[in-house]
Design a protein around this motif. Structure first.
Motif, PDB file in Angstrom:
ATOM      1  N   HIS A   1       0.847  -1.153   0.000  1.00 16.04           N
ATOM      2  CA  HIS A   1       0.000   0.000   0.000  1.00 16.04           C
ATOM      3  C   HIS A   1       0.891   1.213   0.000  1.00 16.04           C
ATOM      4  O   HIS A   1       1.689   1.421   0.903  1.00 16.04           O
ATOM      5  CB  HIS A   1      -0.860  -0.022   1.252  1.00 16.04           C
ATOM      6  N   VAL A   2       0.787   2.032  -1.056  1.00 14.69           N
ATOM      7  CA  VAL A   2       1.673   3.185  -1.153  1.00 14.69           C
ATOM      8  C   VAL A   2       0.886   4.450  -0.849  1.00 14.69           C
ATOM      9  O   VAL A   2      -0.156   4.716  -1.438  1.00 14.69           O
ATOM     10  CB  VAL A   2       2.293   3.276  -2.559  1.00 14.69           C
ATOM     11  N   GLN A   3       1.382   5.196   0.081  1.00 11.74           N
ATOM     12  CA  GLN A   3       0.778   6.465   0.443  1.00 11.74           C
ATOM     13  C   GLN A   3       1.538   7.575  -0.279  1.00 11.74           C
ATOM     14  O   GLN A   3       2.760   7.641  -0.184  1.00 11.74           O
ATOM     15  CB  GLN A   3       0.883   6.626   1.960  1.00 11.74           C
ATOM     16  N   GLN A   4       0.823   8.378  -1.026  1.00 11.58           N
ATOM     17  CA  GLN A   4       1.510   9.474  -1.729  1.00 11.58           C
ATOM     18  C   GLN A   4       1.306  10.791  -1.003  1.00 11.58           C
ATOM     19  O   GLN A   4       0.186  11.145  -0.652  1.00 11.58           O
ATOM     20  CB  GLN A   4       0.942   9.601  -3.147  1.00 11.58           C
ATOM     21  N   TRP A   5       2.397  11.467  -0.806  1.00 13.15           N
ATOM     22  CA  TRP A   5       2.355  12.773  -0.160  1.00 13.15           C
ATOM     23  C   TRP A   5       2.832  13.844  -1.121  1.00 13.15           C
ATOM     24  O   TRP A   5       3.718  13.609  -1.922  1.00 13.15           O
ATOM     25  CB  TRP A   5       3.286  12.814   1.053  1.00 13.15           C
ATOM     26  N   PHE A   6       2.274  15.040  -0.999  1.00  9.44           N
ATOM     27  CA  PHE A   6       2.767  16.175  -1.767  1.00  9.44           C
ATOM     28  C   PHE A   6       3.303  17.199  -0.784  1.00  9.44           C
ATOM     29  O   PHE A   6       2.577  17.663   0.095  1.00  9.44           O
ATOM     30  CB  PHE A   6       1.643  16.761  -2.620  1.00  9.44           C
TER      31      PHE A   6
ATOM     32  N   ALA B   1       0.008  19.351 -11.837  1.00  6.76           N
ATOM     33  CA  ALA B   1       0.728  20.099 -10.815  1.00  6.76           C
ATOM     34  C   ALA B   1       2.090  19.465 -10.533  1.00  6.76           C
ATOM     35  O   ALA B   1       3.089  20.154 -10.332  1.00  6.76           O
ATOM     36  CB  ALA B   1      -0.102  20.158  -9.541  1.00  6.76           C
ATOM     37  N   VAL B   2       2.114  18.126 -10.548  1.00  5.79           N
ATOM     38  CA  VAL B   2       3.385  17.426 -10.343  1.00  5.79           C
ATOM     39  C   VAL B   2       4.335  17.757 -11.485  1.00  5.79           C
ATOM     40  O   VAL B   2       5.501  18.111 -11.277  1.00  5.79           O
ATOM     41  CB  VAL B   2       3.170  15.893 -10.269  1.00  5.79           C
ATOM     42  N   ASN B   3       3.822  17.707 -12.717  1.00  6.84           N
ATOM     43  CA  ASN B   3       4.666  17.994 -13.881  1.00  6.84           C
ATOM     44  C   ASN B   3       5.201  19.422 -13.874  1.00  6.84           C
ATOM     45  O   ASN B   3       6.307  19.695 -14.328  1.00  6.84           O
ATOM     46  CB  ASN B   3       3.881  17.753 -15.176  1.00  6.84           C
ATOM     47  N   ASN B   4       4.390  20.334 -13.312  1.00  2.19           N
ATOM     48  CA  ASN B   4       4.817  21.741 -13.234  1.00  2.19           C
ATOM     49  C   ASN B   4       5.708  22.007 -12.023  1.00  2.19           C
ATOM     50  O   ASN B   4       6.069  23.144 -11.762  1.00  2.19           O
ATOM     51  CB  ASN B   4       3.591  22.651 -13.144  1.00  2.19           C
ATOM     52  N   HIS B   5       6.011  20.970 -11.270  1.00  2.00           N
ATOM     53  CA  HIS B   5       6.847  21.082 -10.064  1.00  2.00           C
ATOM     54  C   HIS B   5       6.289  22.065  -9.057  1.00  2.00           C
ATOM     55  O   HIS B   5       7.013  22.799  -8.417  1.00  2.00           O
ATOM     56  CB  HIS B   5       8.290  21.476 -10.438  1.00  2.00           C
TER      57      HIS B   5
END
Ligand code: ADP
Ligand code: ZN
Ligand code: ZN
Length: 794
Positions: free
Chosen positions: A173-178, A234-238
C-alpha cells in the motif's frame, strides 16, 4: 568470462512440466542470477516473456546451442531459499504435482500470477516510454501490474547499460504525499493561472495556506475532489514535490490484551519438558480442556528465548479466532498471521514481514506451512487430525507431512497436537516413530462431561418438532433458567436439503452433475453445489405435476425458528455459511455469544477449539449424517467431531453435560465418543483398518480420470490400470475402476482407481511417468489427477 547457464522452471500453464529449461545468463546478469530468483525468459514459438524460477546454475549446458538468454530478473534477492527449493522437489515427487505449482504455492498469490511483458525492455530510450515518468521511474500501470510486485532491477539488454529502477510495489500500500515547496510563492503563482482553470486554482488556493506543509493524495481526491489529472499536471509543473511512503497493511489491527504465561500444572509441565527434550516429533495427545494451548505457548517462548522462530498451524483461522488471539496476546508484534481471509495485499505484507525476519512467530492455516521462517525452533500443528490440512487441489499436499519434512530439515521440534489424533499419527506414536506425550486430565481436574445418547427412534423421546428431543429441550430450558450457555451442533457433513415429491418420489437433479439440487429458501432457488447451476424453486413436481412437495432436510435456520418459538426470551446466535459470509463475522458472532448469548447454534464450524467457561450444555442435533458418507474415515471423523464438540462443555468450574441425538445408538463411534474413550475407539478402528487394508496399514493413492464421454473415461482408466498393475508387489492392491459417489460433475464422467501400497519406488516412477503423459491426454479431453492421500515421511 566463462559462460553461465541457468536451469529454469517456467510458468507456462499450457505446457506444465517439472522439467527445467536451460537459459543463457547475460554478462550483465551474472551477479544477479542465483537459485531462488524469479526471471523473465522468452518461451515458446512467439518467444513471449514468461515468469520462471531459477533452480540451479551451471557453466555448461547440453542445450547451449538452442538456449535463449534470460531477459531480465524480477527480484533483487531470492524469493525462495535453498530449503524451500529442496522442499519443492520432494513435494512434487510425493504429491504427484508439477514443480511449478509447488513453487507457486510457497509464495503469496500476487507473486504467482502470469508474467506480463514489460514494454520498456524494448525501448532503449526509456524516457519516451509511456511507462516511465520524467525521473526515469517506472510508473505503475494496470497493464504492468503483477510483474512488478517486488523492487525490480531491469538490465536494459540492448545497450548493456545497467539501470536500476525503484518500482512501486503493487502489493504494498503506497501512500503518496505532496510536500509544499518553501521556495515557491503560491499566492503569486495563483495570479498566473487562467481564471477558467477552476480546479487548478482551487488546488493552488489550498497551498496558499502557510501552515500547510504536506497533503496526501487521498485527501486531495476524497476531501477536495481534485482529479488525478489536475494533480498530475501540478506534479509535472513542479508545484510541489511528491513523496511516496510504503505502508504495510496490518490485518491484525484490532487491539489485543496482553497475557502472561500461566503457571503450568504438573501434567503440563511434564509435557513441556518431554517436548523440549524430544529427539523425534511429538504427538501431544491431550483431552479437551487439558490446556494444550498453554503448553504450545510456553514451548514457543522457550525457543524464542534461544533466538529461534516458531511456526504454528491451526485448521482454519476464522474458526479459531481464540487461538490466534492467545498467540498474539502472548507474543504481540512478533507474530504474523497468514490465512485465506486476508486480502492478497495483506497476505503479501505478512509474508514480507516473515521474509524480512521482522517476526519470529507465524500462525496460519494449511499453506502457512511454507512460511519462509529460518532458524526454526518448533513447528506446531494444532488439531493435527483435521482434514483441512490436506489440500485437495494441485499440489495435493498434506501440511502435516510438509511440517515433518521441515522439522527434519531444521532438526527442530515438531508437535502434533490433538484430543483425538488421526489413526495414522497415533499408530506412529505407538510404534515409537513419534514420541507420545499425553495430557489425560483437564487443567483443574474437571470431569469430562457425562454424555447421554438420545435414541431418536423412540417416539417418547420426540417433541412435536421432531428434530429436537425431549431430554435435550428440557436440558436447554434448565440451562436458560440457570443463566448458563448452550452450544448446539447441526452436523451437516454429507447432508443437503433437497426437494422431494411426496406423490412420486421425484427429487430435482442437476442437469450437469449426478447430484440433487440443494434448496436455498432465502434466495428461493435450487442450486448445484458442484457446478453452480441454479434455478428458481418450483412448486409443482416436474414429473407428476403434484404440488405435494416436501422441502426435506434440517437447516440451521429452521432449528433456530423452532428454538425461538420454544424459548421466546433466549438470545440465539446462529453460525453457519449464511451468517458468516462477511470477513470477521465468525469473531463477531463468537463475541456476541460470549457477552450476551444463551444458545450458539451452528454447523461444524462451532465444534472446534472454542473455550467458553459458562458453556455447560452441548447438544448434537444429528450425530449420524457423517456416518452415511462413503469413506473409510467416516467413523473416525464422526468420533472426532463428537468428542471435540462434547469437549466444549464444562471447561471451567461448572460441570457440563452433553446430549447426542442419533438414529444409530448402537454405532461404536457414537457410543465410544459418548464415553470419550479414544483408546478403545483407536483399537477397534485399527482392527477394521487392518482387515480392510486401509491406512495406516497401507498408504493410499487415488487416481481419478474424467472425460465428457463415459466410455472414454472408462477406457482410459483401464489403460492406466494396465500400466500400474505390473509394478505392484504382493499384498499391494489395486481397486477399480469405480465411479465415485458423484459420477458426473460439470458434464464430465469420473472414474477412480484406488491403489493400496506400502513402500514402492517403482509405483512412484510409473505414476510420475503417467503424470508426464497427462499433457497429451489433456489435448484429447482427458483429465487425470493423482492423489497420494496418505503421504507420510517414513
Ligand atoms: P485444550 O486446547 O487442551 O482443549 P485449552 O488450552 O483451551 O485446552 O485450555 C483449557 C482451559 O484451561 C483454558 O481456559 C485455559 O485458559 C485454561 N488453562 C490452561 N492451562 C492453565 C493453567 N496452567 N492454569 C490455569 N488455567 C489454565
Ligand atoms: Zn412427483
Ligand atoms: Zn451441477
Amino acid at each position: 568470462m566463462a559462460n553461465l547457464y541457468a536451469q529454469v522452471i517456467v510458468d507456462v500453464p499450457t505446457q506444465q512440466t517439472d522439467h527445467t529449461f536451460d537459459y543463457i545468463v547475460p554478462d550483465a546478469l551474472v551477479q544477479a542470477v542465483v537459485p531462488g530468483i524469479r526471471v523473465a525468459v522468452p518461451f515458446g514459438r512467439g518467444q513471449r516473456l514468461v515468469q520462471g524460477f531459477v533452480i540451479t546454475t551451471s557453466n555448461t549446458s547440453s542445450f547451449a546451442k538452442q538456449a535463449k538468454a534470460i531477459d531480465h530478473v524480477l527480484d533483487f534477492a531470492p524469493v525462495l531459499n535453498t530449503e524451500l527449493l529442496d522442499l519443492s522437489r520432494w513435494l512434487a515427487y510425493q504429491s504427484f504435482a508439477f514443480r511449478i505449482s509447488c513453487l507457486q504455492t510457497m509464495l503469496p498469490n500476487v507473486m504467482r500470477a502470469k508474467y506480463h511483458k514489460i514494454a520498456v525492455a524494448q525501448d532503449p530510450t526509456l524516457q519516451k516510454s509511456t511507462f516511465f515518468n520524467g525521473q526515469n521511474q517506472l510508473i505503475l500501470d494496470d497493464k504492468l501490474s503483477l510483474a512488478t510486485q517486488r523492487q525490480i532491477v531491469i538490465w536494459q539488454k540492448e545497450n548493456k547499460i545497467t539501470l536500476k529502477y525503484q518500482v512501486q510495489d503493487q502489493a504494498k500500500h503506497v501512500q503518496q504525499w505532496f510536500l509544499m515547496r518553501a521556495d515557491l510563492d503560491y499566492a503569486e503563482l495563483l495570479t498566473t493561472i487562467n481564471t477558467r482553470a477552476k480546479r487548478q486554482r482551487q488546488l493552488i488556493e489550498l497551498f496558499c495556506n502557510p501552515t500547510l506543509k504536506k497533503i496526501s493524495f487521498t485527501k486531495l481526491q476524497q476531501q477536495y475532489h481534485i482529479d488525478r489529472s489536475v494533480i498530475n499536471k501540478a506534479v509535472n509543473n513542479h508545484w510541489f514535490t511528491k513523496k511516496q511512503e510504503i505502508v504495510l497493511r496490518n490485518p491484525n489491527s484490532e487491539p489485543i490484551s496482553k497475557t502472561t504465561a500461566k503457571k503450568l500444572t504438573a501434567e503440563q509441565d511434564n509435557a513441556l519438558q518431554q517436548i523440549i527434550n524430544a529427539k523425534k516429533p511429538v504427538l501431544l495427545e491431550g483431552v479437551t480442556g487439558s490446556g494444550k494451548t498453554e503448553v504450545y505457548l510456553q514451548t514457543i517462548e522457550h525457543y524464542l528465548k534461544q533466538g529461534k522462530t516458531a511456526l504454528m498451524l491451526v485448521p482454519e483461522i476464522s474458526l479459531t479466532p481464540q487461538m490466534v488471539e492467545q498467540v498474539r496476546g502472548r507474543f504481540g508484534s512478533a507474530v504474523a498471521v497468514l490465512h485465506s481471509g486476508l486480502s492478497k495485499g495483506e497476505r503479501y505484507d505478512e509474508w514480507s514481514k516473515i521474509e524480512a525476519k521482522q517476526v519470529q512467530v507465524v500462525v496460519g492455516a494449511r499453506s502457512a506451512v511454507f512460511a519462509p521462517l529460518t532458524n526454526l525452533g518448533v513447528i506446531i500443528i494444532d488439531e493435527e487430525h483435521e482434514t483441512s490440512y490436506k489440500q485437495n487441489d494441485n499440489p495435493r499436499y498434506h501440511a502435516r507431512s510438509v511440517a515433518l519434512w521441515r522439522g527434519r530439515y531444521h532438526n527442530c521440534t515438531v508437535i502434533l497436537g490433538s484430543a483425538t489424533p488421526s489413526l495414522e499419527s497415533r499408530a506412529r506414536g505407538q510404534k515409537g516413530v513419534y514420541q507420545l506425550v499425553q495430557l489425560p486430565h483437564r487443567v483443574a481436574n474437571q470431569e469430562l462431561p457425562p454424555v447421554e445418547i438420545v435414541d431418536m427412534r423412540q417416539s417418547e423421546n420426540l417433541t412435536e418438532q421432531l428434530e429436537l428431543s425431549k431430554p435435550l429441550v428440557k436440558a436447554i430450558a434448565l440451562n436458560l433458567e440457570n443463566k448458563e450457555q448452550t452450544i448446539l451442533l447441526l452436523n451437516r457433513r454429507g447432508f443437503a436439503s433437497f426437494v422431494l415429491c411426496r406423490q412420486c418420489g421425484f427429487v430435482p437433479q442437476c442437469p450437469n452433475c449426478d447430484v440433487s439440487l440443494t434448496v436455498h429458501l432465502q434466495q428461493h432457488n435450487l442450486v448445484c453445489h458442484y457446478c453452480g447451476f441454479k434455478r428458481a424453486i418450483e412448486h409443482q413436481c416436474r414429473q407428476c405435476k403434484s404440488t405435494k412437495l416436501r422441502y426435506s432436510g434440517t437447516g440451521t435456520q429452521k432449528i433456530e425458528q423452532q428454538l425461538q418459538q420454544m424459548f421466546t426470551d433466549a438470545k440465539i446466535i446462529r453460525m453457519d455459511n449464511d451468517t458468516t459470509t462477511k470477513k470477521g463475522s465468525h469473531q463477531r458472532l463468537l463475541r456476541q455469544f460470549a457477552t450476551q448469548g444463551d444458545i450458539l447454534l451452528g454447523t461444524q464450524m462451532i465444534a472446534k477449539g472454542l473455550d467458553f467457561p459458562n458453556v455447560t450444555l452441548v447438544g448434537v442435533i444429528n450425530a449420524d449424517t457423517g456416518l452415511n458418507v462413503n469413506d473409510f474415515r467416516s467413523s473416525e471423523q464422526t468420533f472426532q467431531l463428537l468428542t471435540q464438540v462434547s469437549g466444549r462443555a464444562g471447561r471451567s468450574q461448572k460441570a457440563g453435560r452433553v446430549f447426542i441425538q442419533t438414529y444409530n445408538p448402537d454405532n461404536a463411534a457414537i457410543i465410544l465418543a459418548a464415553q470419550q474413550n479414544y483408546e478403545l475407539f483407536y483399537q477397534r478402528e485399527m482392527q477394521f483398518r487392518h482387515q480392510a487394508a486401509y491406512p495406516p496399514y497401507f498408504y493410499l493413492i487415488k487416481v481419478t480420470v474424467s472425460h465428457r464421454y463415459q466410455a472414454q473415461a472408462l477406457k482410459m482408466a483401464y489403460n492406466i490400470i494396465k500400466q500400474i498393475k505390473p509394478v505392484l508387489k504382493t499384498r499391494e492392491q489395486l481397486l477399480g475402476p469405480t465411479q465415485p459417489p458423484i459420477g458426473r460433475i460439470k458434464q464430465r464422467y469420473y472414474y477412480q482407481i484406488i491403489i493400496k501400497y506400502r513402500q514402492n519406488e517403482q509405483l512412484f516412477t510409473a505414476l510420475h511417468q503417467l503424470l508426464n503423459e497427462v499433457q497429451s491426454y489433456q489435448k484429447r479431453g482427458f483429465l487425470v489427477a493423482i492423489d497420494n492421500e496418505a503421504q507420510q515421511l517414513e
